[in-house]
Design an enzyme around this catalytic site. Structure first.
Site, mmCIF file in Angstrom:
data_model
loop_
_atom_site.group_PDB
_atom_site.id
_atom_site.type_symbol
_atom_site.label_atom_id
_atom_site.label_comp_id
_atom_site.label_asym_id
_atom_site.label_seq_id
_atom_site.Cartn_x
_atom_site.Cartn_y
_atom_site.Cartn_z
ATOM 1 N N ASP A 66 -8.518 -9.107 3.897
ATOM 2 C CA ASP A 66 -7.947 -7.974 5.029
ATOM 3 C C ASP A 66 -9.028 -7.935 6.124
ATOM 4 O O ASP A 66 -10.036 -7.280 6.201
ATOM 5 C CB ASP A 66 -7.998 -6.836 4.303
ATOM 6 C CG ASP A 66 -7.505 -5.705 5.164
ATOM 7 O OD1 ASP A 66 -7.326 -5.682 6.055
ATOM 8 O OD2 ASP A 66 -7.644 -4.327 4.361
ATOM 9 N N GLU A 126 -12.551 -2.850 12.203
ATOM 10 C CA GLU A 126 -12.349 -1.898 11.408
ATOM 11 C C GLU A 126 -13.618 -2.208 10.249
ATOM 12 O O GLU A 126 -14.266 -1.330 9.826
ATOM 13 C CB GLU A 126 -11.050 -2.219 10.473
ATOM 14 C CG GLU A 126 -10.896 -1.360 9.120
ATOM 15 C CD GLU A 126 -9.632 -1.380 8.436
ATOM 16 O OE1 GLU A 126 -8.750 -1.903 8.857
ATOM 17 O OE2 GLU A 126 -9.528 -1.097 7.034
ATOM 18 N N GLU A 161 0.761 -1.344 0.038
ATOM 19 C CA GLU A 161 -0.123 0.111 0.130
ATOM 20 C C GLU A 161 0.783 1.273 -0.155
ATOM 21 O O GLU A 161 0.539 2.365 0.824
ATOM 22 C CB GLU A 161 -0.897 -0.035 1.226
ATOM 23 C CG GLU A 161 -1.950 -1.424 1.118
ATOM 24 C CD GLU A 161 -3.166 -1.189 2.212
ATOM 25 O OE1 GLU A 161 -2.731 -0.668 3.222
ATOM 26 O OE2 GLU A 161 -4.031 -1.856 2.073
HETATM 27 C C1 BDP Z 1 -6.156 -2.350 6.131
HETATM 28 C C2 BDP Z 1 -6.480 -0.804 6.706
HETATM 29 C C3 BDP Z 1 -5.400 0.125 6.410
HETATM 30 C C4 BDP Z 1 -3.973 -0.527 7.107
HETATM 31 C C5 BDP Z 1 -3.868 -1.775 6.303
HETATM 32 C C6 BDP Z 1 -2.788 -2.490 6.698
HETATM 33 O O1 BDP Z 1 -7.656 -0.335 5.981
HETATM 34 O O2 BDP Z 1 -5.627 1.222 7.213
HETATM 35 O O3 BDP Z 1 -2.921 0.356 6.674
HETATM 36 O O4 BDP Z 1 -4.971 -2.679 6.323
HETATM 37 O O5 BDP Z 1 -3.109 -3.621 7.653
HETATM 38 O O6 BDP Z 1 -7.117 -3.222 6.604
HETATM 39 O O7 BDP Z 1 -1.605 -2.422 6.641
#
Ligand code: BDP
Length: 715
Positions: A399, A427, A325
């Protein structure tokens, strides 16, 4: 407001005046509104030490004295906790001794710090539990009945003291005790996704606990309360900053602040970890590269590790999100994840530190199906990591969705220590607005059978190094506390912090037993009320799944991951849309991950692969995760897939309303303040559950072309 002990807030007039029609329903057990317990703000979490009902009478005869001989900070914490806890629960002061043993003594110590413990014959049993384990024994000393809580380590003694307090707080027997416990995984840590500016990524309970501007000069009392809460449930580490890491955390200025926090946590056995930015050598180190094979970069990490350990001698290690990301990582330099992790690992190794390298990577070049990517990348690195590296893997391959099958890296990796990452912060599970107890979700995960070494190779056993030996074991929880008075936003979100810790300690516990413990310590001892609340908690996650993403649907969200957004089709990455996952069209819905599709199933061991591959054998809870099916596919219920979806969304939304009604019936049973605050959130939950139902069904209807029906209405 920091969690203060034994400071009961007076019952508010408003709370007492709140007797209403709903309240009358709650009086079925014969209680009057005037008996509603005093208001509480939730700040004391599960450490309220309220008298545990009728059991108190018996306890008073058993507990008459506290004997803690050690002189260390941890011994001081044990003494203080027993004074507060036993005093609070028994409703009277319990005298403290540092050597003379009276009848009813509760003696806590190690063979090193306590002559009494050293004099007892606990030999083998004690050493078998390790420095964090303990034994609790009802015995006699000089003919006097006493209770001994002993460990070979001081932190084990602290955990034992909390265990004893928990037995009382949950109204369990404290005579005839022969307890021997030890944690089943070594690293039991929280991951905070807190930014240095005080905001929290995916935090729903106010701003960050860590007051970076004030530290190290001002040390908030809340840091201690935080460490205490963690120690009470066996958490032994935490990373304080976001995995999307600001490199400045490694500057001398911030390290001094971090060290001040670590000093507060130390007596509680909570070790400090930091999330580090892979490009720190460039961002704050003055180098031109962060290439892990560059000598200058290796030198940077070596020096940095030495600097950290000079300030924090028990520092736990680094947590790293790399090449994920948008975060920098070794691939920026044509290096592997192992090469990236190893340069840090070699720097930390002489000091006993670890690198926890996250498996949450999903490079589109690796495979078109996001679910396939982490397994492919990490399986090919088997054997390449330094011994002090762990790979931290989310429970599912995408996720933290409301329901995912277990990640195939569990039961996959054999050479590389695999650590589980769970997410108490909810989340994708209603954040701090919906009542969703995650113990059941984690139980489902931990009891999933990987078949890595034949049947019974559950994820829990695998993570504990019990299926294949693992150099080091661990579980991490991406966690929820913030500055809100009740720490977690929703009073019930506290149960997810609690449950994560308890399951990390021992994955064999049931979600139900953990919920029961939490309720008794946090809310009430009244048996009928405990039963009602436990029932709500145990149903809550399935209810949430039903009104959001039933039958294996996933990622039907956008934006802030809270609200339905199935139409979400545009993003810089396809795997950040919803349409990528559900693929709804006139001919059906779902993601084909079988051999005719992305073949994700091939990443599982044969019996699991076969089960998921077959439409008939695949549990319906995972159906659309693995299969793409026509709207008229026949389900186990005899309904078509479309009707089943209609049924689940309606049932889920109706059950959410049921939670609200049940909670309303408890008015007067829980203090008015917490009752009201939960009721307000349930009201919002019910409205939003209805929105989920309507928006998802309305959206899918344009593809199914069928009427929205409610097969569950009269059920
Ligand atoms: C996702 C989240 C994000 C995190 C990412 C992570 O939306 O904010 O940075 O995972 O785990 O679930 O790195």
């Amino acid at each position: 407001m920091p969690m203060t002990r034994r400071t009961f807030v007076a019952t508010s007039v408003a709370g007492l005046a709140g007797a209403s029609a709903a309240n009358m329903a709650g009086l079925a057990w014969g209680q009057t509104a005037a008996q509603a317990p005093p208001d509480e703000d939730g700040s004391r979490l599960w450490l309220r030490y309220a008298p545990p009902g009728p059991a108190v009478e018996g306890y008073r005869g058993v507990v008459r004295q506290i004997v803690v001989q050690g002189g260390s900070d941890t011994a001081g914490v044990i003494r203080e906790e027993l004074v507060d806890g036993l005093g609070g629960m028994l409703g009277r002061e319990v005298p403290v001794s540092d050597g003379d043993v009276a009848e009813g003594a509760v003696i806590v110590g190690t063979p090193e710090n306590s002559s009494i413990v050293a004099g007892l014959d606990l030999g083998l049993e004690l050493s078998g539990q390790g420095t964090e384990g303990f034994v609790i024994r009802s015995t006699r000393i000089d003919g006097r009945p006493v209770t001994v809580v002993a460990s070979v380590g001081e932190i084990g003694a602290l955990y034992g003291a909390y265990h004893f307090l928990r037995l009382m707080a949950t109204a369990r027997p404290i005579t005839g005790l022969a307890v021997a416990e030890r944690p089943l995984v070594e690293i039991r840590m929280l991951n905070h996704w807190d930014n240095l500016d005080g905001s929290i990524e995916r935090g729903y309970a106010g701003r960050s606990l860590w007051q970076w501007e004030e530290l190290p000069d001002v040390v908030s009392p809340r840091y201690r309360e935080y460490a205490r809460a963690n120690a009470s449930v066996g958490i032994n580490g935490a990373s304080v900053n976001n995995v999307n890491a600001d490199a400045r955390i490694l500057t001398p200025e911030y390290l001094r602040k971090v060290a001040a926090l670590a000093d507060v946590w130390r007596p509680y056995g909570v070790r400090m970890y930091l999330s580090v930015n892979f490009a720190a050598p460039v961002a704050v180190g003055g180098l031109e590269t962060a290439d892990p094979l560059d000598d200058g970069v290796a030198g940077y990490w070596t020096d940095k590790a030495a600097e950290i350990y000079s300030l924090i001698p028990d520092f736990g290690g680094f947590l790293v999100k790399a090449n994920s990301e948008g975060q920098p990582g070794p691939k920026d330099y044509g290096r592997t994840h192992a090469e990236g992790a190893n340069v840090m690992a070699r720097a930390l190794a002489p000091h006993g530190g670890r690198v926890i390298w996250r498996a949450f990577i999903y490079d589109p070049e690796v495979d078109p199906d996001r679910a396939n990517r982490p397994y492919i990348e990490f399986m090919r690195l088997e054997g390449d990591f330094e011994p002090n590296v762990l790979v931290q893997i989310k429970n599912g391959a995408i996720d933290f969705q409301p329901r995912e099958p277990f990640h195939p890296l569990f039961g996959g990796l054999r050479e590389t220590p695999a650590m589980a990452e769970l997410q108490p912060t909810q989340e994708y599970l209603g954040q701090a607005r919906h009542l969703v107890y995650l113990g059941t979700m984690w139980e489902e995960f931990l009891t999933s059978d990987t078949h890595a070494e034949g049947p019974g190779s559950t994820v829990g056993r695998y993570v504990a190094g019990d299926v294949w030996p693992m150099r080091v074991t661990g579980m991490a929880g991406v966690t929820n506390p913030g500055l809100d008075a009740n720490w977690c936003g929703h009073h019930f979100s506290q149960s997810n912090w609690y449950a994560f810790a308890r399951l990390a300690w021992n994955h064999e516990q049931t979600a139900e037993a953990v919920a029961d413990e939490w309720i008794r310590q946090t809310l009430t001892h009244e048996p009928e009320t405990v039963d009602v609340i436990r029932g709500m908690m145990m149903r809550s996650r399935e209810i949430f799944v039903n009104y959001t993403m039933p039958c294996g649907l996933h990622h039907l969200i956008g934006g802030d991951h809270y609200a339905p957004m199935p139409q979400n089709a545009r993003s810089s990455r396809p795997s950040w849309t919803a349409t990528y996952y559900h693929q709804a069209a006139a001919d059906g819905v779902g993601f084909d991950r079988t051999g005719t599709g992305s073949n994700h199933v091939a990443q599982y061991h044969a019996p699991v692969r076969d089960m998921f591959s077959s439409v008939e054998a695949c549990p319906e809870t995972y159906l659309l995760w693995f299969h793409r099916l026509g709207w008229d596919h026949e389900m186990e219920s005899g309904r078509t897939l479309w009707e089943e979806l209609c049924a689940r969304y309606h049932q889920g939304a109706r059950d959410a309303a049921g939670l609200e009604e049940t909670w309303a019936s408890l008015e007067g049973r829980i203090d008015a303040r917490r009752h009201r605050e939960v009721a307000e959130r349930l009201d919002e939950q019910v409205r939003h559950a209805g929105e989920w139902r309507d928006q998802i069904l309305g959206y899918f209807q344009q593809f199914s072309g069928m009427d929205i029906v409610d097969p569950t209405r009269d059920a």
